[in-house]
Write a protein that holds these residues in place. Structure first.
Motif, mmCIF file in Angstrom:
data_model
loop_
_atom_site.group_PDB
_atom_site.id
_atom_site.type_symbol
_atom_site.label_atom_id
_atom_site.label_comp_id
_atom_site.label_asym_id
_atom_site.label_seq_id
_atom_site.Cartn_x
_atom_site.Cartn_y
_atom_site.Cartn_z
ATOM 1 N N ASP A 41 -4.240 12.240 6.844
ATOM 2 C CA ASP A 41 -4.907 11.683 8.020
ATOM 3 C C ASP A 41 -4.336 12.257 9.319
ATOM 4 O OD1 ASP A 41 -6.660 10.131 6.556
ATOM 5 O OD2 ASP A 41 -5.548 8.264 6.834
ATOM 6 N N GLN A 42 -3.142 12.809 9.247
ATOM 7 C CA GLN A 42 -2.521 13.443 10.412
ATOM 8 C C GLN A 42 -2.779 14.944 10.436
ATOM 9 O OE1 GLN A 42 1.602 12.193 10.936
ATOM 10 N NE2 GLN A 42 1.102 10.203 10.069
ATOM 11 N N GLY A 43 -3.670 15.394 9.557
ATOM 12 C CA GLY A 43 -4.065 16.799 9.554
ATOM 13 C C GLY A 43 -3.279 17.690 8.609
ATOM 14 N N GLN A 44 -2.394 17.114 7.829
ATOM 15 C CA GLN A 44 -1.581 17.906 6.906
ATOM 16 C C GLN A 44 -2.342 18.237 5.630
ATOM 17 O OE1 GLN A 44 1.701 19.019 7.305
ATOM 18 N NE2 GLN A 44 1.388 18.333 9.401
ATOM 19 N N THR A 45 -2.048 19.406 5.065
ATOM 20 C CA THR A 45 -2.444 19.715 3.698
ATOM 21 C C THR A 45 -1.276 19.296 2.823
ATOM 22 O OG1 THR A 45 -3.871 21.558 4.303
ATOM 23 C CG2 THR A 45 -2.991 21.565 2.061
ATOM 24 N N VAL A 46 -1.564 18.436 1.866
ATOM 25 C CA VAL A 46 -0.530 17.893 0.988
ATOM 26 C C VAL A 46 -0.805 18.363 -0.438
ATOM 27 C CG1 VAL A 46 0.567 15.793 0.110
ATOM 28 C CG2 VAL A 46 -0.351 15.837 2.448
ATOM 29 N N VAL A 47 0.210 18.921 -1.062
ATOM 30 C CA VAL A 47 0.154 19.285 -2.476
ATOM 31 C C VAL A 47 1.120 18.355 -3.177
ATOM 32 C CG1 VAL A 47 0.565 21.082 -4.201
ATOM 33 C CG2 VAL A 47 -0.348 21.698 -1.937
ATOM 34 N N ILE A 48 0.612 17.548 -4.105
ATOM 35 C CA ILE A 48 1.481 16.624 -4.831
ATOM 36 C C ILE A 48 1.401 16.929 -6.323
ATOM 37 C CG2 ILE A 48 -0.328 14.842 -4.782
ATOM 38 C CD1 ILE A 48 2.046 12.775 -4.915
ATOM 39 N N ALA A 49 2.563 17.003 -6.947
ATOM 40 C CA ALA A 49 2.686 17.211 -8.389
ATOM 41 C C ALA A 49 3.252 15.919 -8.970
ATOM 42 C CB ALA A 49 3.622 18.387 -8.675
ATOM 43 N N THR A 50 2.422 15.188 -9.697
ATOM 44 C CA THR A 50 2.822 13.873 -10.190
ATOM 45 C C THR A 50 2.078 13.518 -11.465
ATOM 46 O OG1 THR A 50 2.931 11.513 -9.626
ATOM 47 C CG2 THR A 50 1.115 12.762 -8.675
ATOM 48 N N ILE A 51 2.706 12.776 -12.333
ATOM 49 C CA ILE A 51 1.996 12.305 -13.525
ATOM 50 C C ILE A 51 0.906 11.338 -13.062
ATOM 51 C CG2 ILE A 51 2.170 10.990 -15.670
ATOM 52 C CD1 ILE A 51 4.977 12.193 -16.053
ATOM 53 N N SER A 52 1.268 10.208 -12.537
ATOM 54 C CA SER A 52 0.339 9.234 -11.931
ATOM 55 C C SER A 52 -1.037 9.210 -12.587
ATOM 56 C CB SER A 52 0.211 9.513 -10.428
ATOM 57 O OG SER A 52 1.456 9.405 -9.801
ATOM 58 N N LEU A 53 -1.070 9.049 -13.893
ATOM 59 C CA LEU A 53 -2.324 9.075 -14.651
ATOM 60 C C LEU A 53 -2.891 7.661 -14.807
ATOM 61 C CD1 LEU A 53 -1.360 11.760 -17.315
ATOM 62 C CD2 LEU A 53 -3.108 11.965 -15.536
ATOM 63 N N PHE A 54 -3.579 7.224 -13.755
ATOM 64 C CA PHE A 54 -4.204 5.907 -13.736
ATOM 65 C C PHE A 54 -5.588 6.026 -13.123
ATOM 66 C CE2 PHE A 54 0.368 5.329 -13.145
ATOM 67 C CZ PHE A 54 0.675 4.529 -14.242
ATOM 68 N N HIS A 55 -6.592 5.477 -13.788
ATOM 69 C CA HIS A 55 -7.937 5.527 -13.240
ATOM 70 C C HIS A 55 -7.999 4.867 -11.873
ATOM 71 C CE1 HIS A 55 -9.983 6.096 -17.437
ATOM 72 N NE2 HIS A 55 -9.185 7.086 -17.106
ATOM 73 N N GLU A 56 -7.239 3.773 -11.695
ATOM 74 C CA GLU A 56 -7.244 3.065 -10.418
ATOM 75 C C GLU A 56 -6.778 3.975 -9.278
ATOM 76 O OE1 GLU A 56 -5.763 2.121 -13.353
ATOM 77 O OE2 GLU A 56 -5.180 0.012 -13.212
ATOM 78 N N VAL A 57 -5.759 4.775 -9.542
ATOM 79 C CA VAL A 57 -5.214 5.668 -8.519
ATOM 80 C C VAL A 57 -6.210 6.782 -8.216
ATOM 81 C CG1 VAL A 57 -3.363 7.294 -7.967
ATOM 82 C CG2 VAL A 57 -2.827 5.128 -9.099
ATOM 83 N N HIS A 58 -6.764 7.385 -9.244
ATOM 84 C CA HIS A 58 -7.733 8.471 -9.034
ATOM 85 C C HIS A 58 -8.943 7.968 -8.255
ATOM 86 C CE1 HIS A 58 -5.881 10.284 -12.932
ATOM 87 N NE2 HIS A 58 -5.115 10.485 -11.877
ATOM 88 N N ALA A 59 -9.421 6.778 -8.585
ATOM 89 C CA ALA A 59 -10.573 6.211 -7.868
ATOM 90 C C ALA A 59 -10.208 5.927 -6.409
ATOM 91 C CB ALA A 59 -11.050 4.933 -8.562
ATOM 92 N N TRP A 60 -9.032 5.361 -6.179
ATOM 93 C CA TRP A 60 -8.587 5.085 -4.806
ATOM 94 C C TRP A 60 -8.482 6.386 -4.027
ATOM 95 C CZ3 TRP A 60 -4.961 6.178 -1.170
ATOM 96 C CH2 TRP A 60 -4.842 5.301 -0.101
ATOM 97 N N ASN A 61 -7.898 7.392 -4.635
ATOM 98 C CA ASN A 61 -7.755 8.691 -3.970
ATOM 99 C C ASN A 61 -9.117 9.235 -3.544
ATOM 100 O OD1 ASN A 61 -5.026 8.508 -4.564
ATOM 101 N ND2 ASN A 61 -5.037 10.138 -6.082
#
Length: 174
Positions: free
Chosen positions: A77-97
């Protein structure tokens, strides 16, 4: 002189997969092609943003993944390009994203278990086999594989440079 208006649009490139799939390797290889981008690694984030007592059960992992997601959104939201490497395998998280992050690109590294075990960069599979690690994502803790990732890469069948080329093509076409 300060410029007026909102910052240029940021984006989030969310690289996910199980341990040993190559998330950190691909994310680090991507960084030279995205000058000024911010790299966030799940293991490092856990150390910085999680509490020392954050567990590895599904609820603890989900809560921490939502912290990662909100942090990525804040930066984007501040204009950054963010690359994140994470397991975070949850449908709730993917939908929120998908619903909340600007320029969200979900990349799933789908390496077979045999390849992940052969790599085993942190020794987690070996430790789990010896009963020294419990609640390992994808082993004895259930995960939600992405339902509609923007890109799926089999890092066991495709070389790193080819995975990187495919990811760069996806970024350019988005």
């Amino acid at each position: 002189m300060a410029s007026s208006g909102s910052p240029p649009g940021g984006r989030v490139i969310w690289i996910t997969g199980l341990s040993g799939a190559g998330k950190s390797t691909l994310a680090r290889a991507l960084m030279p092609y995205l000058p000024g981008a911010v790299l966030l690694d799940g293991d490092e984030l856990r150390a910085v943003l999680g509490t020392p007592h954050t567990g590895f059960d599904r609820q603890s992992r989900l809560a921490l993944a939502m912290i990662y997601a909100r942090f990525c959104k804040l930066l984007a939201d501040q204009g950054q390009t963010v690359v994140i490497a994470t397991i975070s395998l949850f449908h709730e998280v993917h939908a929120w994203n998908r619903a909340h992050m600007p320029g969200y690109l979900e990349v799933f590294l789908d390496a077979p278990e045999a390849a992940r075990r052969a790599r085993d960069p942190k020794g987690l599979y070996a430790a789990a086999d010896q009963g020294q690690v419990a609640q390992m994502a994808g082993q004895d803790t259930a995960v939600d594989l992405p339902e509609i990732p923007h890109l799926i890469l089999n890092t066991a069948a495709v070389a790193l440079d080819q995975c990187l080329d495919r990811l760069l093509q996806e970024i350019r076409s988005a």
